[in-house]
Design a protein around this motif. Structure first.
Motif, PDB file in Angstrom:
ATOM      1  N   VAL A  19       0.834  -1.201   0.000  1.00 38.62           N
ATOM      2  CA  VAL A  19       0.000   0.000   0.000  1.00 38.62           C
ATOM      3  C   VAL A  19       0.872   1.255   0.000  1.00 38.62           C
ATOM      4  N   VAL A  20       1.919   1.273   0.840  1.00 37.58           N
ATOM      5  CA  VAL A  20       2.815   2.432   0.892  1.00 37.58           C
ATOM      6  C   VAL A  20       3.499   2.647  -0.456  1.00 37.58           C
ATOM      7  N   PHE A  21       3.999   1.557  -1.048  1.00 39.00           N
ATOM      8  CA  PHE A  21       4.644   1.664  -2.354  1.00 39.00           C
ATOM      9  C   PHE A  21       3.670   2.211  -3.395  1.00 39.00           C
ATOM     10  N   ALA A  22       2.451   1.695  -3.407  1.00 39.51           N
ATOM     11  CA  ALA A  22       1.466   2.117  -4.407  1.00 39.51           C
ATOM     12  C   ALA A  22       1.163   3.607  -4.279  1.00 39.51           C
ATOM     13  N   ILE A  23       0.970   4.078  -3.056  1.00 38.12           N
ATOM     14  CA  ILE A  23       0.613   5.475  -2.843  1.00 38.12           C
ATOM     15  C   ILE A  23       1.767   6.398  -3.237  1.00 38.12           C
ATOM     16  N   LEU A  24       2.974   6.071  -2.777  1.00 34.58           N
ATOM     17  CA  LEU A  24       4.127   6.923  -3.075  1.00 34.58           C
ATOM     18  C   LEU A  24       4.437   6.931  -4.573  1.00 34.58           C
ATOM     19  N   THR A  25       4.395   5.766  -5.197  1.00 36.70           N
ATOM     20  CA  THR A  25       4.711   5.684  -6.626  1.00 36.70           C
ATOM     21  C   THR A  25       3.659   6.398  -7.467  1.00 36.70           C
ATOM     22  N   ALA A  26       2.388   6.199  -7.128  1.00 37.86           N
ATOM     23  CA  ALA A  26       1.332   6.875  -7.872  1.00 37.86           C
ATOM     24  C   ALA A  26       1.450   8.387  -7.741  1.00 37.86           C
ATOM     25  N   ALA A  27       1.745   8.849  -6.533  1.00 38.28           N
ATOM     26  CA  ALA A  27       1.911  10.290  -6.333  1.00 38.28           C
ATOM     27  C   ALA A  27       3.076  10.827  -7.147  1.00 38.28           C
ATOM     28  N   ILE A  29       4.343   9.539  -9.933  1.00 38.28           N
ATOM     29  CA  ILE A  29       4.013   9.479 -11.356  1.00 38.28           C
ATOM     30  C   ILE A  29       3.100  10.640 -11.747  1.00 38.28           C
ATOM     31  N   VAL A  30       2.108  10.924 -10.903  1.00 40.81           N
ATOM     32  CA  VAL A  30       1.202  12.034 -11.191  1.00 40.81           C
ATOM     33  C   VAL A  30       1.976  13.357 -11.223  1.00 40.81           C
ATOM     34  N   LEU A  31       2.874  13.560 -10.272  1.00 39.29           N
ATOM     35  CA  LEU A  31       3.652  14.794 -10.247  1.00 39.29           C
ATOM     36  C   LEU A  31       4.549  14.922 -11.474  1.00 39.29           C
ATOM     37  N   VAL A  32       5.168  13.814 -11.880  1.00 38.21           N
ATOM     38  CA  VAL A  32       6.026  13.848 -13.073  1.00 38.21           C
ATOM     39  C   VAL A  32       5.188  14.141 -14.314  1.00 38.21           C
ATOM     40  N   ARG A  33       4.014  13.525 -14.405  1.00 34.46           N
ATOM     41  CA  ARG A  33       3.146  13.755 -15.557  1.00 34.46           C
ATOM     42  C   ARG A  33       2.674  15.216 -15.603  1.00 34.46           C
ATOM     43  N   LEU A  34       2.423  15.799 -14.440  1.00 29.73           N
ATOM     44  CA  LEU A  34       2.014  17.202 -14.407  1.00 29.73           C
ATOM     45  C   LEU A  34       3.172  18.126 -14.767  1.00 29.73           C
ATOM     46  N   ALA A  35       4.378  17.737 -14.340  1.00 29.29           N
ATOM     47  CA  ALA A  35       5.551  18.552 -14.652  1.00 29.29           C
ATOM     48  C   ALA A  35       5.943  18.437 -16.113  1.00 29.29           C
ATOM     49  N   LEU A  36       5.716  17.245 -16.703  1.00 31.15           N
ATOM     50  CA  LEU A  36       6.055  17.004 -18.109  1.00 31.15           C
ATOM     51  C   LEU A  36       4.809  16.515 -18.829  1.00 31.15           C
ATOM     52  N   PRO A  37       3.816  17.382 -19.025  1.00 32.27           N
ATOM     53  CA  PRO A  37       2.544  16.937 -19.610  1.00 32.27           C
ATOM     54  C   PRO A  37       2.676  16.380 -21.010  1.00 32.27           C
ATOM     55  N   GLY A  38       3.706  16.793 -21.734  1.00 33.12           N
ATOM     56  CA  GLY A  38       3.899  16.291 -23.084  1.00 33.12           C
ATOM     57  C   GLY A  38       4.884  15.159 -23.164  1.00 33.12           C
ATOM     58  N   GLY A  39       5.197  14.534 -22.020  1.00 34.86           N
ATOM     59  CA  GLY A  39       6.164  13.442 -22.017  1.00 34.86           C
ATOM     60  C   GLY A  39       7.564  13.945 -22.291  1.00 34.86           C
ATOM     61  N   ALA A  40       8.292  13.227 -23.128  1.00 31.26           N
ATOM     62  CA  ALA A  40       9.678  13.581 -23.414  1.00 31.26           C
ATOM     63  C   ALA A  40       9.791  14.906 -24.157  1.00 31.26           C
ATOM     64  N   ASP A  41       8.720  15.332 -24.811  1.00 31.74           N
ATOM     65  CA  ASP A  41       8.736  16.578 -25.585  1.00 31.74           C
ATOM     66  C   ASP A  41       7.849  17.626 -24.938  1.00 31.74           C
ATOM     67  N   GLY A  42       7.823  17.615 -23.611  1.00 34.33           N
ATOM     68  CA  GLY A  42       6.896  18.491 -22.897  1.00 34.33           C
ATOM     69  C   GLY A  42       7.391  19.882 -22.627  1.00 34.33           C
ATOM     70  N   GLY A  43       8.383  20.358 -23.328  1.00 30.17           N
ATOM     71  CA  GLY A  43       8.843  21.724 -23.132  1.00 30.17           C
ATOM     72  C   GLY A  43       9.965  21.805 -22.119  1.00 30.17           C
ATOM     73  N   ASP A  44      10.347  23.020 -21.810  1.00 33.95           N
ATOM     74  CA  ASP A  44      11.486  23.259 -20.921  1.00 33.95           C
ATOM     75  C   ASP A  44      11.008  23.396 -19.489  1.00 33.95           C
ATOM     76  N   GLU A 183       1.495   4.131 -16.669  1.00 30.35           N
ATOM     77  CA  GLU A 183       2.406   3.785 -15.577  1.00 30.35           C
ATOM     78  C   GLU A 183       1.655   3.522 -14.274  1.00 30.35           C
ATOM     79  N   LEU A 184       0.436   4.065 -14.153  1.00 35.25           N
ATOM     80  CA  LEU A 184      -0.331   3.900 -12.918  1.00 35.25           C
ATOM     81  C   LEU A 184      -0.887   2.494 -12.757  1.00 35.25           C
ATOM     82  N   VAL A 185      -0.807   1.673 -13.804  1.00 33.17           N
ATOM     83  CA  VAL A 185      -1.318   0.301 -13.708  1.00 33.17           C
ATOM     84  C   VAL A 185      -0.546  -0.480 -12.640  1.00 33.17           C
ATOM     85  N   PHE A 186       0.768  -0.305 -12.590  1.00 29.66           N
ATOM     86  CA  PHE A 186       1.574  -1.072 -11.635  1.00 29.66           C
ATOM     87  C   PHE A 186       1.268  -0.709 -10.186  1.00 29.66           C
TER      88      PHE A 186
END
Length: 212
Positions: A19-27, A29-44, A183-186
């Motif tokens: 449960v701890v792993f799932a919560i921390l990892t999901a959080a 991943i969400v933060l990374v996705r918000l920081a890089l909304p376009g993935g590898a080409d998400g801007g500077d 990535e949230l599937v795991f």
């Protein structure tokens, strides 16, 4: 008596760690996705303070997520005990360790985005994205599939949870970075398994003693 107490306590340790792993990892991943909304080409990301803050928070969470995952993996393997197949257990252990190593490597690459600009920032972003969505997800897929196989063979996981694990593993293996937020599937699978262990997991049935 001490050994019996440790074995009975292991399921709860595995559930809590999952449960701890799932919560921390999901959080993270969400933060990374918000920081890089376009993935590898998400801007500077270096030009936006909000993106930098989200990425920095995600990087702070990942080491603890990795530690929780190692505890989760070890507790699950302890439950399998001597009944696990050596080949499957080797793949299970190897994929889990490679997942953590790749996850940490992706975090290190993402950290370079915070300290670099221009071409350096782009390289770190592409490297982190590739490590996470191509390599870490594949190792996670193998881990989920082997964990489900062990649970099915030993009869310690119900059929619906085994089917869910197989579906999650195949999704991670085939889909990868082609579908956003895959990535949230795991961590989702780890959360379901952890909650099942905490709420209803029973110790594996005792095996008959070998004849003297």
């Amino acid at each position: 008596m001490q050994r019996t107490h440790q074995r009975l306590a292991t399921p709860r340790a595995a559930g809590a760690a999952g449960v701890v792993f799932a919560i921390l990892t999901a959080a993270a991943i969400v933060l990374v996705r918000l920081a890089l909304p376009g993935g590898a080409d998400g801007g500077d990301v270096t030009a936006d303070a909000g993106q930098r803050s989200a990425l920095r928070t995600a990087l702070a969470l990942l080491p603890f997520a990795g530690i929780a995952f190692l505890w989760f993996m070890g507790a699950l393997r302890e439950q399998a005990g001597e009944g696990e197949d050596r080949f499957v257990s080797t793949v299970f252990l190897g994929s889990g360790l490679l997942f953590v190593a790749t996850l940490f490597a992706a975090a290190a690459a993402a950290g370079s985005v915070l300290d670099a600009s221009g071409q350096g920032s782009g390289f770190g972003r592409h490297l982190a994205y590739a490590l996470l969505t191509t390599y870490a997800l594949r190792m996670a897929a193998v881990f989920v599939l082997t964990a489900s196989t062990i649970g099915r063979r030993l009869g310690i996981l119900p059929r619906p949870l085994v089917l869910l694990g197989n579906l999650a593993g195949l999704t991670l293996l085939v889909v990868g970075s082609n579908v956003p937020w895959s990535e949230l599937v795991f961590p989702g699978w780890a959360l379901v398994l952890g909650l099942y262990i905490l709420r209803g997991r029973r110790p594996a049935p005792a095996r008959p003693a070998a004849p003297a």
